[in-house]
Design a protein around this motif. Structure first.
Motif, PDB file in Angstrom:
ATOM      1  N   ASN A   1       0.845  -1.196   0.000  1.00  0.00           N
ATOM      2  CA  ASN A   1       0.000   0.000   0.000  1.00  0.00           C
ATOM      3  C   ASN A   1       0.878   1.242   0.000  1.00  0.00           C
ATOM      4  OD1 ASN A   1      -2.476  -1.383   0.090  1.00  0.00           O
ATOM      5  ND2 ASN A   1      -2.303  -1.640   2.299  1.00  0.00           N
ATOM      6  N   ARG A   2       0.307   2.363  -0.363  1.00  0.00           N
ATOM      7  CA  ARG A   2       1.070   3.623  -0.374  1.00  0.00           C
ATOM      8  C   ARG A   2       1.663   3.907   1.005  1.00  0.00           C
ATOM      9  NH1 ARG A   2      -2.389   8.130  -3.730  1.00  0.00           N
ATOM     10  NH2 ARG A   2      -4.076   6.815  -4.466  1.00  0.00           N
ATOM     11  N   THR A   3       0.846   3.697   2.038  1.00  0.00           N
ATOM     12  CA  THR A   3       1.280   4.042   3.403  1.00  0.00           C
ATOM     13  C   THR A   3       2.352   3.109   3.955  1.00  0.00           C
ATOM     14  OG1 THR A   3      -0.592   2.755   4.244  1.00  0.00           O
ATOM     15  CG2 THR A   3      -0.912   5.138   3.997  1.00  0.00           C
ATOM     16  N   ASP A   4       2.622   2.006   3.252  1.00  0.00           N
ATOM     17  CA  ASP A   4       3.665   1.072   3.707  1.00  0.00           C
ATOM     18  C   ASP A   4       5.066   1.647   3.502  1.00  0.00           C
ATOM     19  OD1 ASP A   4       1.790  -0.832   4.424  1.00  0.00           O
ATOM     20  OD2 ASP A   4       1.838  -1.828   2.474  1.00  0.00           O
ATOM     21  N   ILE A   5       5.188   2.608   2.594  1.00  0.00           N
ATOM     22  CA  ILE A   5       6.508   3.135   2.239  1.00  0.00           C
ATOM     23  C   ILE A   5       6.917   4.251   3.194  1.00  0.00           C
ATOM     24  CG2 ILE A   5       7.885   4.236   0.435  1.00  0.00           C
ATOM     25  CD1 ILE A   5       6.001   2.945  -1.603  1.00  0.00           C
ATOM     26  N   ASN A   6       8.052   4.054   3.850  1.00  0.00           N
ATOM     27  CA  ASN A   6       8.614   5.072   4.736  1.00  0.00           C
ATOM     28  C   ASN A   6       9.530   5.968   3.898  1.00  0.00           C
ATOM     29  OD1 ASN A   6      10.253   6.521   6.603  1.00  0.00           O
ATOM     30  ND2 ASN A   6       9.823   4.980   8.167  1.00  0.00           N
ATOM     31  N   LEU A   7       9.068   7.188   3.639  1.00  0.00           N
ATOM     32  CA  LEU A   7       9.826   8.096   2.776  1.00  0.00           C
ATOM     33  C   LEU A   7      11.144   8.536   3.404  1.00  0.00           C
ATOM     34  CD1 LEU A   7       6.880  10.345   1.503  1.00  0.00           C
ATOM     35  CD2 LEU A   7       7.907   8.361   0.361  1.00  0.00           C
ATOM     36  N   GLN A   8      11.200   8.566   4.737  1.00  0.00           N
ATOM     37  CA  GLN A   8      12.414   9.007   5.421  1.00  0.00           C
ATOM     38  C   GLN A   8      13.534   7.963   5.310  1.00  0.00           C
ATOM     39  OE1 GLN A   8      12.635  12.116   6.679  1.00  0.00           O
ATOM     40  NE2 GLN A   8      10.544  12.375   5.882  1.00  0.00           N
ATOM     41  N   THR A   9      13.173   6.699   5.565  1.00  0.00           N
ATOM     42  CA  THR A   9      14.192   5.638   5.538  1.00  0.00           C
ATOM     43  C   THR A   9      14.295   4.967   4.170  1.00  0.00           C
ATOM     44  OG1 THR A   9      12.578   3.992   6.288  1.00  0.00           O
ATOM     45  CG2 THR A   9      13.839   5.160   7.991  1.00  0.00           C
ATOM     46  N   MET A  10      13.418   5.367   3.228  1.00  0.00           N
ATOM     47  CA  MET A  10      13.368   4.769   1.886  1.00  0.00           C
ATOM     48  C   MET A  10      13.244   3.241   1.984  1.00  0.00           C
ATOM     49  SD  MET A  10      15.843   7.058  -0.561  1.00  0.00           S
ATOM     50  CE  MET A  10      17.319   6.158  -0.164  1.00  0.00           C
ATOM     51  N   SER A  11      12.311   2.803   2.803  1.00  0.00           N
ATOM     52  CA  SER A  11      12.136   1.371   3.024  1.00  0.00           C
ATOM     53  C   SER A  11      10.661   1.049   3.253  1.00  0.00           C
ATOM     54  CB  SER A  11      12.950   0.914   4.237  1.00  0.00           C
ATOM     55  OG  SER A  11      12.434   1.518   5.426  1.00  0.00           O
ATOM     56  N   CYS A  12      10.372  -0.231   3.326  1.00  0.00           N
ATOM     57  CA  CYS A  12       9.030  -0.682   3.692  1.00  0.00           C
ATOM     58  C   CYS A  12       9.142  -2.093   4.254  1.00  0.00           C
ATOM     59  CB  CYS A  12       8.075  -0.654   2.498  1.00  0.00           C
ATOM     60  SG  CYS A  12       8.463  -1.863   1.206  1.00  0.00           S
ATOM     61  N   ARG A  13       8.102  -2.521   4.927  1.00  0.00           N
ATOM     62  CA  ARG A  13       8.073  -3.874   5.479  1.00  0.00           C
ATOM     63  C   ARG A  13       7.108  -4.710   4.648  1.00  0.00           C
ATOM     64  NH1 ARG A  13      11.160  -3.823   9.763  1.00  0.00           N
ATOM     65  NH2 ARG A  13      10.710  -6.018  10.217  1.00  0.00           N
ATOM     66  N   VAL A  14       7.534  -5.921   4.318  1.00  0.00           N
ATOM     67  CA  VAL A  14       6.705  -6.811   3.508  1.00  0.00           C
ATOM     68  C   VAL A  14       6.500  -8.131   4.238  1.00  0.00           C
ATOM     69  CG1 VAL A  14       7.416  -5.803   1.301  1.00  0.00           C
ATOM     70  CG2 VAL A  14       8.721  -7.710   2.252  1.00  0.00           C
ATOM     71  N   ILE A  15       5.414  -8.816   3.891  1.00  0.00           N
ATOM     72  CA  ILE A  15       5.130 -10.138   4.454  1.00  0.00           C
ATOM     73  C   ILE A  15       5.504 -11.176   3.416  1.00  0.00           C
ATOM     74  CG2 ILE A  15       3.398 -11.647   5.486  1.00  0.00           C
ATOM     75  CD1 ILE A  15       3.883  -9.088   7.069  1.00  0.00           C
ATOM     76  N   GLY A  16       6.495 -11.995   3.740  1.00  0.00           N
ATOM     77  CA  GLY A  16       6.988 -12.983   2.781  1.00  0.00           C
ATOM     78  C   GLY A  16       6.489 -14.382   3.059  1.00  0.00           C
ATOM     79  N   LYS A  17       7.228 -15.374   2.588  1.00  0.00           N
ATOM     80  CA  LYS A  17       6.845 -16.774   2.774  1.00  0.00           C
ATOM     81  C   LYS A  17       6.825 -17.119   4.263  1.00  0.00           C
ATOM     82  CE  LYS A  17       8.236 -18.844  -1.622  1.00  0.00           C
ATOM     83  NZ  LYS A  17       9.073 -19.871  -2.262  1.00  0.00           N
ATOM     84  N   GLY A  18       5.913 -18.010   4.627  1.00  0.00           N
ATOM     85  CA  GLY A  18       5.794 -18.391   6.026  1.00  0.00           C
ATOM     86  C   GLY A  18       5.227 -17.283   6.889  1.00  0.00           C
ATOM     87  N   ASN A  19       4.591 -16.291   6.224  1.00  0.00           N
ATOM     88  CA  ASN A  19       3.977 -15.163   6.940  1.00  0.00           C
ATOM     89  C   ASN A  19       5.014 -14.373   7.738  1.00  0.00           C
ATOM     90  OD1 ASN A  19       1.497 -13.869   7.088  1.00  0.00           O
ATOM     91  ND2 ASN A  19       1.035 -14.697   9.107  1.00  0.00           N
ATOM     92  N   LYS A  20       6.274 -14.380   7.263  1.00  0.00           N
ATOM     93  CA  LYS A  20       7.350 -13.683   7.970  1.00  0.00           C
ATOM     94  C   LYS A  20       7.539 -12.282   7.426  1.00  0.00           C
ATOM     95  CE  LYS A  20       9.883 -17.859   9.257  1.00  0.00           C
ATOM     96  NZ  LYS A  20      11.149 -18.628   9.131  1.00  0.00           N
ATOM     97  N   GLU A  21       7.714 -11.336   8.340  1.00  0.00           N
ATOM     98  CA  GLU A  21       7.870  -9.939   7.964  1.00  0.00           C
ATOM     99  C   GLU A  21       9.352  -9.573   7.895  1.00  0.00           C
ATOM    100  OE1 GLU A  21       5.416  -6.082   9.325  1.00  0.00           O
ATOM    101  OE2 GLU A  21       6.864  -6.751  10.820  1.00  0.00           O
ATOM    102  N   ARG A  22       9.712  -8.756   6.904  1.00  0.00           N
ATOM    103  CA  ARG A  22      11.084  -8.269   6.821  1.00  0.00           C
ATOM    104  C   ARG A  22      11.087  -6.871   6.208  1.00  0.00           C
ATOM    105  NH1 ARG A  22      10.558 -11.015   2.040  1.00  0.00           N
ATOM    106  NH2 ARG A  22      11.605 -10.142   0.204  1.00  0.00           N
ATOM    107  N   GLU A  23      12.183  -6.153   6.389  1.00  0.00           N
ATOM    108  CA  GLU A  23      12.307  -4.806   5.837  1.00  0.00           C
ATOM    109  C   GLU A  23      13.117  -4.855   4.551  1.00  0.00           C
ATOM    110  OE1 GLU A  23      13.004  -0.288   7.499  1.00  0.00           O
ATOM    111  OE2 GLU A  23      13.932  -1.959   8.551  1.00  0.00           O
ATOM    112  N   VAL A  24      12.636  -4.159   3.531  1.00  0.00           N
ATOM    113  CA  VAL A  24      13.357  -4.046   2.261  1.00  0.00           C
ATOM    114  C   VAL A  24      13.558  -2.563   1.955  1.00  0.00           C
ATOM    115  CG1 VAL A  24      12.500  -6.233   1.335  1.00  0.00           C
ATOM    116  CG2 VAL A  24      11.207  -4.134   0.915  1.00  0.00           C
ATOM    117  N   TYR A  25      14.485  -2.279   1.051  1.00  0.00           N
ATOM    118  CA  TYR A  25      14.895  -0.888   0.832  1.00  0.00           C
ATOM    119  C   TYR A  25      14.778  -0.481  -0.640  1.00  0.00           C
ATOM    120  CZ  TYR A  25      16.810  -1.967   5.383  1.00  0.00           C
ATOM    121  OH  TYR A  25      16.933  -2.392   6.684  1.00  0.00           O
ATOM    122  N   PHE A  26      14.483   0.804  -0.843  1.00  0.00           N
ATOM    123  CA  PHE A  26      14.403   1.374  -2.185  1.00  0.00           C
ATOM    124  C   PHE A  26      15.670   2.164  -2.482  1.00  0.00           C
ATOM    125  CE2 PHE A  26      10.012   0.973  -0.715  1.00  0.00           C
ATOM    126  CZ  PHE A  26       9.429   0.306  -1.769  1.00  0.00           C
TER     127      PHE A  26
END
Length: 332
Positions: free
Chosen positions: A196-221
């Motif tokens: 979603n739009r609100t998932d993107i943190n403009l300050q850190t240029m990152s967002c958190r996603v839900i991957g396999k096994g319902n595990k959350e991690r941070e990725v970067y732009f």
């Protein structure tokens, strides 16, 4: 159909099948020998148009169990599809299913890649393994079946030149965002599609996603990705929360198939010979990052891999990179 009639029908069909392969065989003698063997067994016929309710019941219990374990909706959907296909073709109670039934079922997919057949067997192993552990069946019919060896192929990533060709061929802001977001984050298609739009943190240029096994991690732009994302969002006139929406009104979240189609269009515009998909961009992120000196453990975390062995397949150094490493580290 009673057991005697079922046995007689099975006997006749077996003799007829052997006779078509060996026309010179003594049919009466063969029938007597088969009859002697079959007298030791109870034979029941599986009706072709009926799936035993026990199998569907056990499938539903299994799916409910893995849902409680935290499996993602996508994983559960895939398991349900595979198990329902199996049920429609095998049509037996779980207690009556044999290793031979499963071999015959998988044999129907000999035209598919070994990795696909292996995935089907993996689902069946999970299902029957669970039934055995829960003591719903006494023996696991999949225990002696070995997973087919996968074809050893290195993931097909784009090189730097091809990546630039892809970028330059984009004709809309949205197309460029697809390329930059997929490449910079190394995300899976499902992870990008659900943003979603609100998932993107403009300050850190990152967002958190839900991957396999319902595990959350941070990725970067990257800076490039953020520039084009901001440009894309400023041009939007809809109020849909999704990051990627359809071009036509009413705007709604773009499907995974829609993203795949768009990436294919961009690749065609670039004139690339190889097939390019969202997963190709993930391969490209991993390969180019590792070739540029990133630590394997860091890339593993960014990709959301549980095992470093999974990430290791991307560590295929280019000839140029190997030559540079040789010059840099060889003791003269």
């Amino acid at each position: 159909m009673n057991m005697q009639m079922a046995g007689e029908q099975m006997l006749s069909e077996m003799v007829a099948m052997v006779f078509t392969m060996v026309p010179t065989i003594d049919v009466e003698s063969l029938r007597n020998k088969f009859s002697a063997v079959m007298s030791k067994f109870h034979v029941t016929k599986v009706e072709q148009d009926e799936v035993h309710p026990d199998l569907h019941e056990k499938i539903d219990l299994f799916l409910a169990s893995i849902k409680l374990e935290g499996k993602s909706p996508e994983t559960i959907k895939g398991y349900r599809l595979e198990l329902n296909t199996f049920a429609e073709r095998v049509k037996k109670k779980t207690t009556d299913t044999t290793a031979a039934d499963i071999r015959m079922y998988l044999g129907q997919f000999s035209h598919l890649k070994m990795s696909t057949v292996g995935r089907k067997l993996s689902v069946l192993k999970s299902f029957y393994g669970w039934l055995t552990n829960e003591e719903m069946i006494q023996r696991d019919p999949t225990s002696k079946l070995k997973t087919p060896k996968r074809e050893k192929r290195a993931p097909k990533a784009l090189n730097i030149e091809e990546l630039e060709m892809l970028r330059e061929s984009c004709r809309t802001i949205r197309q460029r965002v697809f390329v930059e977001a997929l490449y910079a984050t190394g995300c899976r298609l499902s992870e990008i599609q659900s943003l979603n739009r609100t998932d993107i943190n403009l300050q850190t240029m990152s967002c958190r996603v839900i991957g396999k096994g319902n595990k959350e991690r941070e990725v970067y732009f990257s800076f490039k990705a953020m520039y084009h994302i901001k440009k894309y969002l400023m041009a939007r006139t809809d109020d849909d929360p999704a990051l990627f929406v359809t071009e036509r009104k009413p705007h709604r979240r773009l499907s995974k198939r829609g993203i795949q189609r768009e990436i294919g269009i961009i690749a065609a515009q670039a004139g690339l010979d190889k097939r390019v998909s969202p997963h190709t961009m993930r391969h490209t992120f991993a390969t180019l990052t590792l070739n540029n000196g990133a630590e394997l453990a860091a890339v593993q975390q960014l990709l959301g891999h549980e095992s470093p062995a999974t990430t290791q397949i991307y560590a295929q150094y280019t000839e140029e990179r190997k030559r540079e490493q040789h010059k840099r580290f060889l003791v003269q």
